[in-house]
Design a protein around this motif. Structure first.
Motif, PDB file in Angstrom:
ATOM      1  N   CYS A 115       3.605  10.977  -8.343  1.00 21.11           N
ATOM      2  CA  CYS A 115       2.869  11.321  -9.557  1.00 21.11           C
ATOM      3  C   CYS A 115       2.162  12.656  -9.372  1.00 21.11           C
ATOM      4  O   CYS A 115       2.071  13.447 -10.312  1.00 21.11           O
ATOM      5  CB  CYS A 115       1.878  10.212  -9.883  1.00 21.11           C
ATOM      6  N   ALA A 116       1.697  12.897  -8.136  1.00 22.55           N
ATOM      7  CA  ALA A 116       1.056  14.187  -7.881  1.00 22.55           C
ATOM      8  C   ALA A 116       2.059  15.307  -8.121  1.00 22.55           C
ATOM      9  O   ALA A 116       1.737  16.327  -8.744  1.00 22.55           O
ATOM     10  CB  ALA A 116       0.522  14.240  -6.462  1.00 22.55           C
ATOM     11  N   PHE A 123       3.897   1.526  -0.976  1.00 28.77           N
ATOM     12  CA  PHE A 123       4.546   1.632  -2.269  1.00 28.77           C
ATOM     13  C   PHE A 123       3.618   2.340  -3.258  1.00 28.77           C
ATOM     14  O   PHE A 123       4.021   3.245  -3.988  1.00 28.77           O
ATOM     15  CB  PHE A 123       4.918   0.234  -2.769  1.00 28.77           C
ATOM     16  N   GLY A 124       2.365   1.933  -3.239  1.00 29.64           N
ATOM     17  CA  GLY A 124       1.394   2.597  -4.112  1.00 29.64           C
ATOM     18  C   GLY A 124       1.226   4.060  -3.758  1.00 29.64           C
ATOM     19  O   GLY A 124       1.216   4.926  -4.637  1.00 29.64           O
ATOM     20  N   GLU A 125       1.143   4.327  -2.462  1.00 31.00           N
ATOM     21  CA  GLU A 125       0.873   5.704  -2.057  1.00 31.00           C
ATOM     22  C   GLU A 125       2.043   6.636  -2.369  1.00 31.00           C
ATOM     23  O   GLU A 125       1.828   7.792  -2.709  1.00 31.00           O
ATOM     24  CB  GLU A 125       0.516   5.774  -0.565  1.00 31.00           C
ATOM     25  N   VAL A 169      11.042   6.203  -5.634  1.00 28.98           N
ATOM     26  CA  VAL A 169      10.184   5.071  -6.003  1.00 28.98           C
ATOM     27  C   VAL A 169      11.054   3.884  -6.409  1.00 28.98           C
ATOM     28  O   VAL A 169      10.766   2.728  -6.051  1.00 28.98           O
ATOM     29  CB  VAL A 169       9.229   5.458  -7.151  1.00 28.98           C
ATOM     30  N   LEU A 170      12.133   4.174  -7.130  1.00 27.78           N
ATOM     31  CA  LEU A 170      12.987   3.081  -7.579  1.00 27.78           C
ATOM     32  C   LEU A 170      13.683   2.393  -6.398  1.00 27.78           C
ATOM     33  O   LEU A 170      13.820   1.164  -6.390  1.00 27.78           O
ATOM     34  CB  LEU A 170      14.021   3.604  -8.575  1.00 27.78           C
ATOM     35  N   ASP A 228       0.837  -1.199   0.000  1.00 25.40           N
ATOM     36  CA  ASP A 228       0.000   0.000   0.000  1.00 25.40           C
ATOM     37  C   ASP A 228       0.869   1.246   0.000  1.00 25.40           C
ATOM     38  O   ASP A 228       0.629   2.204  -0.735  1.00 25.40           O
ATOM     39  CB  ASP A 228      -0.884   0.032   1.256  1.00 25.40           C
ATOM     40  N   THR A 246       3.951   6.300  -4.844  1.00 19.44           N
ATOM     41  CA  THR A 246       3.849   6.547  -6.277  1.00 19.44           C
ATOM     42  C   THR A 246       2.776   7.600  -6.540  1.00 19.44           C
ATOM     43  O   THR A 246       2.941   8.465  -7.403  1.00 19.44           O
ATOM     44  CB  THR A 246       3.508   5.245  -7.021  1.00 19.44           C
ATOM     45  N   VAL A 247       1.688   7.529  -5.774  1.00 20.47           N
ATOM     46  CA  VAL A 247       0.655   8.555  -5.904  1.00 20.47           C
ATOM     47  C   VAL A 247       1.254   9.928  -5.639  1.00 20.47           C
ATOM     48  O   VAL A 247       1.073  10.880  -6.407  1.00 20.47           O
ATOM     49  CB  VAL A 247      -0.502   8.298  -4.914  1.00 20.47           C
ATOM     50  N   GLY A 283      11.692  10.057  -8.748  1.00 19.90           N
ATOM     51  CA  GLY A 283      11.942   8.806  -9.445  1.00 19.90           C
ATOM     52  C   GLY A 283      12.847   7.898  -8.633  1.00 19.90           C
ATOM     53  O   GLY A 283      12.586   6.707  -8.475  1.00 19.90           O
TER      54      GLY A 283
END
Lengths: 961, 516
Positions: free
Chosen positions: A755-756, A747-749, A862-863, A745, A751-752, A859
């Protein structure tokens, strides 16, 4: 297989002319004619089998077997007859069109559409599956749309095409419903089986519905009253199209289907009264209107309507002999009417007009054309010894002894009247165009056309005469076998010949010819009466209807989707409340039994502050700064609330998020009006208030219900508490959940969040261009700016705070796994300290000091997080499987470092840390950049406005830079 | 350990930051990497579908935490199919975007891949909170993509889009909190197992939680009256993005199917019919609103948006029947409409870029490649309306066929057929205005003043966009020519959906075996 090829050849071949037009018009025609001719030849190979041996070749492949859709073709007498007409006349049309089309017409498209149409039409008549038939049916509507609109620069072409598509396409949908229902009742979609199940279908309660739906489909296609009006408008198409689609083939598709389903649908009440009556009416109306048309193609169009009505009526009589008359007339009408249309095309082509008022006397200039016209038109009028006479006699004979509602006179009388008009308009066609004196005001110089235009109709004329003279040889067996195929029974014993003796039909014929001559003589008088009579204009009505429908839809649509955000949100929330309220009301519930905590004074104060500041936001929301501050209070108290219930991590997060978002919002607020205008009416606000209260009660009530009860089901949270240390290697369960149990979760957040950041960057970059940029450049701040933008005190304090804040961030980061803290909070703390530098020294200066790009930070973060997870995959563990260990380093210089714990989750947390900093700072930097684009912005080059050190250094150093 | 399940999420999750980090200044590199990654997703989709086609349900335990405690990904036939569909659509859109749209703003491909990550994650996850996370992912990425290229109208529509969807997120969280409170779990299978055991005293609370989730899913699916965000969003978004968005409403439909088939229908006990009786009337209403909108719309892209709404209505009528056959037909229609609506948006964009000043409004204005684009629009509209011989017709046919077994079939048939008719009318009017009427003025011949603009229009690429559209159509042709294998797969899919115990066992067995 080769039955399917008859359909497939023109379909696949339709691409050829569209391509081959590049190598010339003749290659184009040839490439269109070859597939058509091959299909025709293939079809003819089936003639012996069908007509002499009485077999019906079939092929079948499953397509969508689960609902009974198969690719099934068969060739029986009826299908063979129609296919012969379609392909045979089609070939003639292809040749005719070569000479007809002008050089600037896109001939490749024309032949392409024509072949698609041909394939679809052959598909209709050879299909052995009603759904397959339906598909070809709609395909003919579509290709006819393209062909009618071929001259798209003419308004008549466009409107005619739309009208035809609307009527026939719409009828097709009714037909679809009809055949689906028919198939469901008959329990098969296979036509050859359906037509054997008359009892089943007629005894079904759905029989009337099926019949009506199918009739709507057939009547729209075959231009029966009251759907006839599209056909004359379709005459805007090039004449070859009119000849082919709108007289010989497509309009007969409806008749074909009536004939095809005749065995199961016909009876002497419902079928008779609907089909025969409509047919009779259409025949009469078409004939009358045809007489008063000045446009040759208009005249032919209405006469086609009339003849289609005639055939429909015959099929409606529901007797085998009437069916054979219908079959015979289908053949005859196709021959003479196609010839006539081609003839009208020749006149139009050569004389430059098809207006009867401007024509006359062409017989002397165009003798061949005149001859063709005469033979074909006399056949249409029903004069012996031509084929039209024969089938008309059969029709009159049948009509003379058919009763309508116990009345013996109705049908014969009306039919005779129609025949009178039919003779009259046929004569008018011939004499109006060809007889009389040669005129001198034709738009062109008329002369007989090139062979490409005259020999196709001549070939048809040969059939007109041959059938007329020796029907017993040429047509009788054909009519008999087709009739047998239609009625699915032994054909009646009919004898086709010119003279049957003095029958009622001969009398009626005589009256018709006599009356027709009289009408022609009285034409001028009649025309005056006709012009005075009020007549409903179908085009006007249709256009008005479509316009009204469109307008109605627009009214509804504009009302529903009025673009108001307020309304959209209202509907969304109202729906939610309605559904949730309904759900709550439909199920049982009980009050909770959990004892309440004691209410203490601090709690009451906090409660009042939260409620109070929320109220302040509601009351004062138009002052945006005020609202923001009040919201800040709510946020702060949420944090305190978290502390109160021992959620230290949450409290820390909430506080730091609060700070960062308030700063970001303040930045944007700078560019917005400080006060917003009241945007809605009073009743709307009242409505919204009610909605808000309802939502509040719902949410509050739900929260209260949930917090006051003990849940009976064991929650998964126990597992987290038990396994955080042993499985996740940390004692701070919240952090272990975030980075380990539910690391995915997180990890997803992140990325959110990343991306924001990118989205804000991209969005604002979009603002920095074009119109918005000039707007921005002209923008003047609406508040007074402070003179001291970058005060020395603030600069110094923030500079001092920076390393300390970073240190705190590191501390929070490293303790995260075991004690309140973690990457997310640490990142926010560091971000805040960086933001302070921007605030203190301004965007221009601060941006210059940053040596790395925030995009990269996002980037990279996240990586890093992803890499941590992938590390586990290398060891064939699932993504994000954590690893943790502790290590006791040896004493170094007498210092015991103690147990050093390490967990892979820490690397993951580092990813979180980097992404959050990157996203927050990227957004902030973009917002600040907005300010540098305004007109009065002064981009500062120095950290502070008044820099004591600068004056000092400039005294001591020579000005090198 | 089958790592295949995580790859459709992980792959874009790595590509997106890489693109933002390393190649954001070089569009060629970005295109190359992004396209390769998209093709990789197609390959992954095929592999997943091949894997799933044996009927076994596979589970991937993230962080090696067993369900229901950790997050699991679950692969069954439906999720594999959806992932493949997404990848195919993404390939089409990327091909199209490469003709120029990707240069009109920043970070197009990063957000593109974040969106794909969100969509794939939503299809694969077996955890309700994780579903929320993926909804957030695709929301934020879609917002970035939606305002890609800028412009006031786009920002205005974007604001509406994000504010309504944020409300949706809040509702989702409220629903999740409620459900977690009552059942003590976030795992879908675990939830399905527990829902029927909710004690009577808690049932109303449970019902509210579940209905909040249904609201969110329906909002994503753009079911009337929760569709308000869609028309302005789709018609103002860059058309290739709108084309990509046609998968987003399907995420809502997917979640609706998953949630109701898995936990409500058979496992639901007292909640078996929760919300489902509202679905059918709303679906009919959706169809009507969509059809009315197509006829009423005053621009091509708005028409396409409403056609999208109508198609949602059609498919939810089928899915809302909750019979295996009808649901399979609905899924077939979903495959069709996703690609068909996307292709329509792309064709419309090809027109827009050639008509500076006129855009996609209905005023006649000649433009280059008119005949070619007229043919394209004709085909695209025909497929969307569902006239034969398109896959839409086969889809509608099946839906009509299966609706016959319901009590209200005459009304439902009438709704579907009349809506088709109205849609047909709308598109024929629009096409005749834009493509035919404009040829009446004169052939396309720019005036001197317009010359620079005209050269720009003429030099608009045609081959690549046409290839992209052609690819979508090629897939639809496959769907039309070979419906039987597709339907076999879909029927097996639905059979799996209608046997929720299989799913529940696959997810929860490992933990039970381990004695947790």
């Amino acid at each position: 297989m080769n039955i399917a090829l008859i359909v497939l050849l023109p379909l696949l071949g339709s691409v050829l002319p569209a391509l081959m037009i590049r190598s010339g018009r003749n290659s184009c025609v040839a490439s269109a004619a070859v597939p058509s001719f091959l299909a025709f030849s293939l079809l003819l190979t089936h003639v012996p089998a069908v007509f002499y041996f009485g077999t019906t070749p079939k092929v079948s492949w499953p397509w969508l077997a689960s609902i009974g859709l198969h690719v099934e073709f068969w060739v029986d007498g009826l299908g063979l007859l129609f296919a012969t007409l379609i392909l045979g006349i089609g070939l003639l049309i292809l040749i005719y069109a070569r000479s007809y089309l002008a050089a600037e017409d896109p001939m490749g498209n024309f032949y392409c559409y024509l072949l698609i149409f041909q394939a679809a039409m052959v598909g209709i008549v050879l299909s052995d599956n009603v759904i397959l038939l339906m598909m070809f049916w709609e395909l003919t509507s579509l290709s006819s749309f393209l062909l009618i609109g071929f001259w798209s620069h003419l308004p008549a072409g466009r409107q005619g095409a739309r009208m035809a598509l609307t009527v026939t396409g719409g009828g097709g949908l009714a037909l679809l419903a009809g055949v689906l229902l028919l198939g469901q009742v008959a329990d098969t979609y296979r036509i050859s089986e359906i037509i054997t199940r008359r009892e089943l279908i007629q005894s079904s309660e759905w029989y009337p519905t099926i019949l009506m739906l199918i009739l709507v489909g057939c009547f729209t296609k075959s231009a029966q009253f009251p759907f006839h009006f599209w056909l004359p408008r379709a005459m805007a198409a090039p004449t070859p199209v009119s000849a082919y689609l709108h007289s010989a083939t497509m309009v007969k598709a409806g008749l074909f289907l009536l004939a095809r389903l005749w065995p199961v649908l016909q009876n002497d009440h419902l079928w008779f009264y609907s089909v025969a009556s409509i047919g009779l009416l259409t025949m009469l109306i078409g004939a009358i209107i045809a007489l008063f048309q000045d446009d040759l193609k208009g005249l032919l169009a209405y006469s086609t309507i009339s003849h289609l009505g005639l055939i429909t009526m015959l099929l409606g009589f529901a007797t085998p002999v009437a069916v054979s008359a219908a079959v015979f007339h289908i053949i005859n009408h196709a021959t003479f009417k196609a010839a006539l249309f081609m003839n009208a095309g020749i006149v139009d082509h050569e004389a430059g007009t098809r207006d009867l008022k401007r024509l006359g006397g062409l017989m002397w200039l165009m003798p061949v054309t005149a001859l063709i016209a005469m033979v074909a038109a006399f056949s249409m009028a029903g004069l012996p010894p031509l084929n039209g006479y024969l089938s008309k006699e059969m029709m009159l004979e049948e009509a003379s002894h058919t009763k309508w509602m116990d009345s013996k006179q109705v049908i014969p009388t009306l039919v005779t009247i129609a025949a009178v008009f039919s003779v009259a308009y046929s004569f008018r066609y011939v004499f109006g165009v060809f007889a009389g004196r040669v005129r001198h005001d034709y738009p062109h110089h008329p002369h007989d056309p090139p062979p490409g235009l005259w020999w196709p109709p001549t070939l048809l004329i040969v059939f007109v005469i041959a059938i007329g003279l020796r029907p017993d040889i040429v047509a009788e067996s054909l009519v008999k076998s087709v009739t047998a195929a239609v009625i699915q029974d032994q054909a009646p014993d009919i004898h086709l010949k010119l003279w049957h003796g003095w029958t009622p039909a001969v009398t009626m014929s005589g009256i018709a010819v006599g009356g027709g001559v009289v009408l022609c003589l009285m034409y001028l008088l009649l025309r005056k009466v006709w012009d005075i009579l009020p007549r409903p204009d179908a085009k006007f009505l249709f256009d008005a209807l479509v316009a009204a429908l469109t307008r109605g839809c627009q009214l509804i649509n504009d009302f529903v989707h009025n673009g108001s955000q307020q309304r959209y949100i209202f509907m969304t929330i109202a729906t939610t409340i309605a559904l949730a309220g309904w759900a709550f009301a439909s199920y049982p519930w009980a009050l909770g039994e959990r004892p309440q905590n004691p209410i203490t004074a601090p709690l009451i104060v906090g409660w009042i502050l939260v409620i109070g500041s929320t109220m302040l936001v509601v009351i004062n929301y138009r002052n945006r700064l005020y609202a923001l501050i009040a919201l800040g209070v709510v946020g702060l108290f949420s944090s305190i609330g978290f502390v109160y219930v021992s959620g230290i991590d949450l409290a820390l997060t909430q506080v730091s998020v609060e700070v960062v978002t308030i700063i970001l919002m303040l930045l944007t607020l700078y560019f917005l009006p400080k006060h917003s205008q009241p945007e809605s009416l009073n009743w709307v606000r009242l409505r919204d208030a009610c909605l808000g209260i309802a939502a509040g009660i719902g949410m509050g009530g739900m929260s209260w219900l949930m917090m006051t009860r003990n849940w009976s089901m064991e929650s998964i949270q126990g597992y987290f508490l038990a396994n955080a240390k042993s499985g996740g290697g940390g004692t701070n369960v919240v952090n272990v959940i975030l980075v380990d149990f539910r690391g995915f979760d997180t990890f997803g957040e992140i990325t959110v969040l990343g991306c924001a950041g990118l989205a804000i960057f991209a969005m604002l970059e979009g603002l920095f261009r074009g119109k918005l940029l000039s707007k921005l450049q002209c923008w003047k701040p609406d508040v007074v700016k402070t003179a001291d933008r970058h005060p020395i005190l603030m600069v110094v304090v923030t500079r001092v705070l920076l390393p300390m804040a970073i240190l705190v961030g590191m501390f929070i980061f490293f303790r995260g796994h075991n004690l309140p803290g973690g990457g997310f909070i640490a990142a926010l703390i560091v971000s805040v300290s960086l933001i302070m530098q921007y605030m203190a020294s301004g965007f221009g200066w601060a941006a210059n000091q940053i040596r790395f790009k925030y995009h990269g930070l996002i980037g990279g973060g996240v990586l890093v997080a992803a890499a941590t997870g992938i590390g586990a995959m290398v060891g064939d563990r699932p993504f994000l499987t954590s690893w943790h260990d502790h290590w006791h380093p040896p004493k170094f210089m007498g210092i015991d470092f103690g147990d050093i714990e390490a967990a892979s989750a820490m690397a993951f947390d580092l990813g979180v840390f980097l992404t959050v900093i990157g996203a927050v700072m990227l957004a902030l930097a973009q917002f600040s950049k907005l300010g540098t684009l305004t007109a009065d912005s002064r981009v500062n080059q120095t950290p502070m406005d008044c820099d004591p050190s600068r004056s000092f250094s400039s005294q001591h150093h020579s000005p090198k830079h | 350990m089958n790592h295949l399940l995580i790859l459709p999420i992980l792959f874009p999750a790595i590509i997106a930051p890489l693109l933002a980090m390393a190649v954001r200044h070089d569009i060629v590199l970005a295109r190359v990497f992004s396209f390769a990654a998209t093709l990789g997703l197609v390959l992954l989709g095929c592999l997943l579908m091949w894997t799933a086609s044996d009927g076994q349900i596979r589970v991937y335990e993230l962080g090696a935490w067993k369900a229901p405690y950790g997050i699991v990904l679950v692969l069954d036939r439906l999720s594999a199919l959806m992932v493949l569909l997404t990848a195919c659509l993404a390939t089409v859109v990327q091909l199209y975007a490469m003709s120029g749209w990707d240069r009109r703003g920043h970070h197009f491909y990063s957000m593109f891949h974040v969106l794909l990550m969100g969509v794939n994650g939503a299809f694969l996850t077996g955890d309700l909170f994780n579903l929320f996370v993926f909804f957030e992912l695709l929301l934020i990425a879609s917002y970035g993509l939606m305002v890609h290229g800028g412009g006031p109208a786009r920002f205005k529509a974007g604001l509406q889009y994000i504010s309504i969807n944020l409300i949706g997120s809040v509702i989702f969280l409220m629903g999740l909190g409620t459900i977690y409170g009552v059942t003590g779990t976030l795992n879908m299978a675990h939830f399905a197992e527990r829902i029927s055991q909710v004690p009577e005293s808690d049932q109303a609370i449970m019902a509210v939680g579940a209905s909040l989730l249904l609201v969110v899913f329906c909002m994503k699916a753009a079911l009337v009256p929760l569709h308000f965000w869609l028309p302005a969003t789709y018609s103002n978004a860059p058309p290739p993005v709108a084309a990509l968005f046609s998968i987003m409403s399907k995420v809502g439909v997917y979640a609706l199917i998953r949630f109701s088939d898995l936990s409500l229908l058979q496992q639901g006990g007292p909640f078996a019919g929760l919300g489902t009786q509202w679905l059918m009337p709303c679906a009919v209403l959706t169809l009507v609103v969509g059809a009315v909108g197509v006829l009423a719309a005053r621009s091509l892209s708005l028409q396409a948006s409403f056609a999208g709404i109508a198609s949602i209505g059609t498919m939810l009528i089928a899915i809302g029947l909750y019979t295996p056959e009808a649901q399979a037909a609905g899924l077939y229609y979903m495959l069709h409409s996703t690609l068909a609506v996307a292709a329509l948006f792309l064709v419309i964009d090809m027109v827009i870029v050639r008509r500076p000043g006129a855009g996609d409004g209905f005023d006649p204005k000649p433009f280059p490649n008119q005949g070619f684009l007229a043919a394209f629009f004709f085909v695209a509209a025909l497929i969307v309306v569902g006239l034969p011989p398109s896959s839409g017709f086969l889809g509608k046919l099946q839906i009509l066929h299966h609706l016959k077994s319901t009590d209200d079939w005459p009304m439902l048939w009438a709704a579907i057929l009349v809506a088709s008719f109205v849609t047909l009318l709308g598109f024929s009017q629009a096409g005749s205005f834009v493509f035919w009427k404009s040829s009446a003025d004169k052939k396309y011949s720019p005036t001197v003043g317009e010359e620079r603009q005209a050269t720009e229009c003429e030099s608009q690429p045609l081959a690549l966009p046409a290839t992209a559209v052609g690819m979508a159509w090629a897939l639809l042709v496959l769907l039309t020519v070979f419906p039987s294998p597709v339907m076999n797969y879909l029927e097996a899919t639905v059979a799996q959906l209608f046997d929720p115990q299989q799913y529940i066992n696959a997810v929860l067995e490992p933990a039970k075996k381990a004695g947790l």
